[in-house]
Design an enzyme around this catalytic site. Structure first.
Site, PDB file in Angstrom:
ATOM      1  N   GLY A   1      -1.364   7.492   3.739  1.00 38.75           N
ATOM      2  CA  GLY A   1      -1.767   8.319   4.882  1.00 38.75           C
ATOM      3  C   GLY A   1      -1.643   7.641   6.232  1.00 38.75           C
TER       4      GLY A   1
ATOM      5  N   ASP B   1       6.575   3.138  -2.344  1.00 31.87           N
ATOM      6  CA  ASP B   1       5.286   2.626  -1.859  1.00 31.87           C
ATOM      7  C   ASP B   1       5.453   1.983  -0.485  1.00 31.87           C
ATOM      8  OD1 ASP B   1       2.602   1.591  -1.960  1.00 31.87           O
ATOM      9  OD2 ASP B   1       2.728   1.739  -4.128  1.00 31.87           O
TER      10      ASP B   1
ATOM     11  N   ASP C   1      -5.940   4.738  -3.370  1.00 27.48           N
ATOM     12  CA  ASP C   1      -5.845   5.056  -4.805  1.00 27.48           C
ATOM     13  C   ASP C   1      -7.113   5.743  -5.327  1.00 27.48           C
ATOM     14  OD1 ASP C   1      -3.551   3.653  -4.489  1.00 27.48           O
ATOM     15  OD2 ASP C   1      -3.839   2.376  -6.242  1.00 27.48           O
TER      16      ASP C   1
HETATM   17  C1  GAL Z   1      -0.292   1.349  -5.329  1.00 22.32           C
HETATM   18  C2  GAL Z   1      -0.168   2.853  -5.502  1.00 22.32           C
HETATM   19  C3  GAL Z   1      -0.481   3.169  -6.941  1.00 22.32           C
HETATM   20  C4  GAL Z   1       0.505   2.441  -7.824  1.00 22.32           C
HETATM   21  C5  GAL Z   1       0.480   0.943  -7.531  1.00 22.32           C
HETATM   22  C6  GAL Z   1       1.556   0.196  -8.297  1.00 22.32           C
HETATM   23  O1  GAL Z   1      -0.059   1.034  -4.019  1.00 22.32           O
HETATM   24  O2  GAL Z   1      -1.056   3.498  -4.639  1.00 22.32           O
HETATM   25  O3  GAL Z   1      -0.436   4.571  -7.149  1.00 22.32           O
HETATM   26  O4  GAL Z   1       1.785   2.971  -7.620  1.00 22.32           O
HETATM   27  O5  GAL Z   1       0.663   0.711  -6.156  1.00 22.32           O
HETATM   28  O6  GAL Z   1       1.487  -1.177  -8.103  1.00 22.32           O
END
Ligand code: GAL
Length: 778
Positions: free
Chosen positions: A570, A528, A591
């Site tokens: 992105g 992430d 998301d």
């Molecule tokens: C977000 C990500 C999600 C999930 C989440 C976990 O940034 O886009 O898909 O992984 O973190 O905390």
């Protein structure tokens, strides 16, 4: 009965006005500050220097990209006495504050009224235990109902709402829009629960249980329930039955398209009904309306029924899955040959490269290939009903993920409440429900396996290795369990000190983490961005690339093929450089959630980046939202209608997107399985050419997307983004397809006739017709 229904329908607008009374909208005029002080709760606090803020979008979208932790929102508004006095019921005042990412403490006129969607009594002291990192509340809409005589309400005067928000990482703040306050109506107490039970298929019929619940502890609710069932495409009424499982309901079994019955519910009482409809090859629209006697309120629900298009696979073996798979020489290789058909089955593989062998009983190919090369292997599967063979190219070179990864990820269902047993149960369901037979391979744990960032315990061992939390006691054993099932093991981390969920992440310990992953047998890493925004100097390309280059280097040092999935939404047009930093896939958007707005706006806007996707490196429009999802401990059926779910899967396959199922596999119903087990549809996603579809024709609400395929054919997705069923004549010549070529409906797995190079289609609203034309013309 029918006449009564008509009279009620005509009366609805009037009833609605009577029950709604006055509403004060709370979606405008908010002020905002990052930081934290209990003084902000006080009504007299001077917030004039705070900045204006919108509450329909996250704070990152309003200039606070780097903000994690606390921030406050404040709003001044009037509560007219007339709102209370003109209300039919004077017992409750209902605040709707929308979704809040992640946690809230909500104050009214200085008194705490609600914490994370739970109302608290006057005088409650704030308790920071609410900052529980293992509960995901970012997707929960907050509704707080106070007694009308609650001392915290200032009737006829200015009121001040102050919302203290804590964001554990990633997106933050109030973000839904439509905030409001109004008096409760009797209709608010009548819940028509149509979502706890999905429709079940029984032969040609569909049936489900729905429940009427009176959630008021004091009011008796009496009124009439009307159920209307119509064919979604033709609009014709459909015969159906409603039964009370405890016996015959008053009025007997109804079998007309309209159904009205009187119902009385004592305080806190609930009553189940079953609804039965004949099976259709398209959705029916079902509306449920409960009108409380004397126009004292109204409650409604609506849904579309599922319908199954995918034919069951034959009992004889059929080898499915991609035609090509990649590995790097010398690295452990694991591939369970996906074959549908009855068991027991035996498997064999001819011309396997040296170093690999196949287990004849399980069909799992394992080992390490010594030398680089392109190895066509003939796979054979036999059972009592027959035998099938197919070629699989195993390419030992520099690339993995030669087709988009297919698997499951814990996030869209369990969020941070994921644990070891849920992961193992999902893996077992992959086998038991036959998903592995269609090429689904990865079982990926998202955020929530690491030790919590706020934990008092050390986060790492003395040698720097990351510690897991109590829900994941033994990662190596978990990896072994998944591998023994022929599945691949995925994991999640972030390049900053903390993950988006507030768990320990990799910053400063990238080498340790890559080594731990290799030791545990990890095959896939989703990496992430969260909390790295505080480390990066700015959002220039070198800063955006740095954490991914670093982790790629560490992954390259270990003795495993680890698919590298970038998750930075992105930024900096990641598609232009994701492959260059060693990414095998990269998220192109924020998301996804289980709404049409979210899914369609992501899916239909994947345009700019198409040419960068290809074997070994894919655009990732985020994970699937079909089946039971929830991002936390309590799940609900996807908010997408069945047609929207067909669109979701079709569009993602057209886009050559990685497909990560985000639902509870233990609750995989027949409809969801039909979405995930159609080999002809999945073959579009897994096509070895790896091209991303592009829109070819747009006509009103219809969008036609085409995707060239490795065999010279073309996949054609005809999508209807509008609210009504649309007739559409597809002209094949406009897509560069000869009208004489064979045309196949991929969901139905049936030939379609074109006449004179055109095909007349009726595409349901928000639905799709997915076709494949034999060979494209030059
Ligand atoms: C977000 C990500 C999600 C999930 C989440 C976990 O940034 O886009 O898909 O992984 O973190 O905390």
């Amino acid at each position: 009965m029918k006449r009564l229904a008509c009279a009620l329908l005509l009366a609805f607008p009037l009833l609605l006005r009577a029950q709604t009374g006055m509403i004060v909208t709370l979606d405008d005029g908010w002020r905002f500050t990052p930081g934290d002080s209990i003084a902000y709760a006080a009504p007299a606090f001077d917030d004039s220097r705070w900045v204006p803020v919108k509450v329909d979008r996250i704070w990152e979208a309003q200039g606070y990209e780097k903000l994690d932790g606390f921030a406050w929102y404040r709003l001044r508004f009037q509560l007219p006495l007339a709102m209370r006095d003109s209300a039919r019921l004077r017992d409750g005042l209902r605040f709707f504050l929308g979704k809040i990412n992640n946690f809230d403490l909500t104050y009214l006129n200085g008194g705490l009224i609600g914490v994370n969607d739970t109302v608290v009594p006057p005088g409650t002291r704030p308790d920071t235990a609410y900052l529980k990192a293992d509960v995901g509340l970012w997707n929960v809409a907050r509704t707080y109902v106070l007694p009308a005589d609650d001392p915290r309400i200032a009737w006829g005067k200015e009121n001040v709402l102050a919302v203290r928000v804590f964001d554990a990482g990633g997106e933050g703040g109030m973000y839904t829009g439509g905030q409001s306050v109004r008096m409760m109506t009797l209709g608010d107490y009548l819940v028509i629960d149509t979502r706890s039970e999905p429709f079940r298929f029984a032969g040609h019929d569909l049936s489900k249980t729905f429940t009427l619940k009176n959630v008021s502890p004091v009011h008796t609710l009496h009124g009439s329930l009307t159920i209307v069932v119509r064919n979604k495409v033709s609009g014709e009424g459909i015969r159906h039955e409603v039964r009370d499982p405890a016996g015959q309901p008053p009025g007997g079994v109804m079998d007309s398209s309209h159904d009205v019955r009187e119902v009385t519910l004592a305080p806190l009482a609930s009553r189940d009904f079953t609804l039965k409809i004949g099976g259709l090859d398209q959705s029916a629209r079902v509306t449920y309306d409960f009108v409380i006697a004397d126009g004292a309120g109204h409650s409604g629900a609506a849904e579309e029924t599922p319908y199954i298009l995918t034919p069951l696979p034959p009992e004889s073996p059929r080898i499915n899955g991609p035609a090509v798979t990649g590995t790097r020489p010398g690295r452990p290789f694991l591939y369970a040959v996906p074959v549908s058909g009855v068991r027991p089955m035996t498997f064999s593989a001819e011309d396997l490269p040296p170093g690999l062998s196949i287990n004849p009983a399980t069909g799992i190919i394992a080992g390490r290939i010594k030398n680089r090369g392109d190895y066509p292997v003939t796979l054979t599967a036999s059972n009592a009903r027959g035998k099938a063979s197919r070629t699989l190219r195993i390419v030992a070179g520099d690339k993995v993920a030669l087709t988009p990864p297919l698997g499951w990820n814990s996030w869209n269902c369990w969020g941070l409440s994921v644990d070891r047993s849920k992961v193992i149960a999902s893996a077992k369901s992959f086998k038991a429900k036959g998903l592995v037979d269609h090429g689904w391979q990865y079982i990926n744990i998202d955020d929530g396996w690491e030790i919590v960032g706020t934990s008092a315990e050390p986060k790492r061992e003395k040698n720097g290795d990351i510690r897991t939390n109590a829900k994941f006691p033994d990662m190596k054993a978990l990896g072994d369990t998944l591998h023994a099932l022929g599945l691949r093991f995925g994991i999640y981390s972030s390049p900053g000190p903390l993950t988006c969920g507030g768990y320990t992440a990799s910053y400063g310990f990238e080498r340790n983490d890559a080594r731990s992953y290799a030791r545990w047998g990890v095959d896939y890493l989703k990496y992430d961005w969260c909390s790295y925004e505080k480390i990066a100097k700015d959002t220039s390309l070198p800063e955006l690339k740095a954490p991914y280059l670093l982790m790629r280097k560490m992954l390259d040092e270990v003795d495993r093929d680890i698919v590298f999935s970038l998750c930075q939404y992105g930024m900096g047009n990641v598609w232009e450089w994701g492959a260059e930093v060693g990414g095998n896939l990269w998220r192109t958007t924020g998301d996804i959630t289980d709404t049409w707005e979210s899914m369609s706006s992501i899916g239909f806007n994947q345009l700019a980046d198409g040419r960068f996707a290809g074997p070994g490196h894919w655009n990732d429009p985020d994970m699937l939202v079909v089946g039971w999802v929830g991002w936390g401990p309590s799940l609900h059926p996807s908010g997408l209608t069945p047609d929207e779910q067909y669109t979701h899967i079709s569009l993602w396959c057209m886009l050559s997107a990685p497909l990560l199922i985000g639902c509870d596999l233990n609750r995989l119903d027949d409809f969801t399985l039909n979405l995930l087990a159609n080999d002809e549809v999945l073959a579009v996603d897994q096509d070895p050419l790896g091209k991303q579809a592009v829109p070819a024709v747009t006509a009103g609400d219809i969008q036609v997307w085409t995707k060239p395929l490795a065999d010279g054919g073309k996949a054609i997705g005809v999508f209807n983004t509008g609210k009504n069923t649309a007739p559409f004549t597809l002209e094949l010549s406009r897509l560069g397809v000869q009208g004489s070529l064979p045309l196949r409906d991929l969901w139905r797995q049936k030939e379609v006739r074109s006449s004179g190079g055109t095909v007349d289609l009726r595409v349901p609203s928000h639905g799709v017709v997915l076709l494949k034309a034999g060979v494209a013309s030059r």
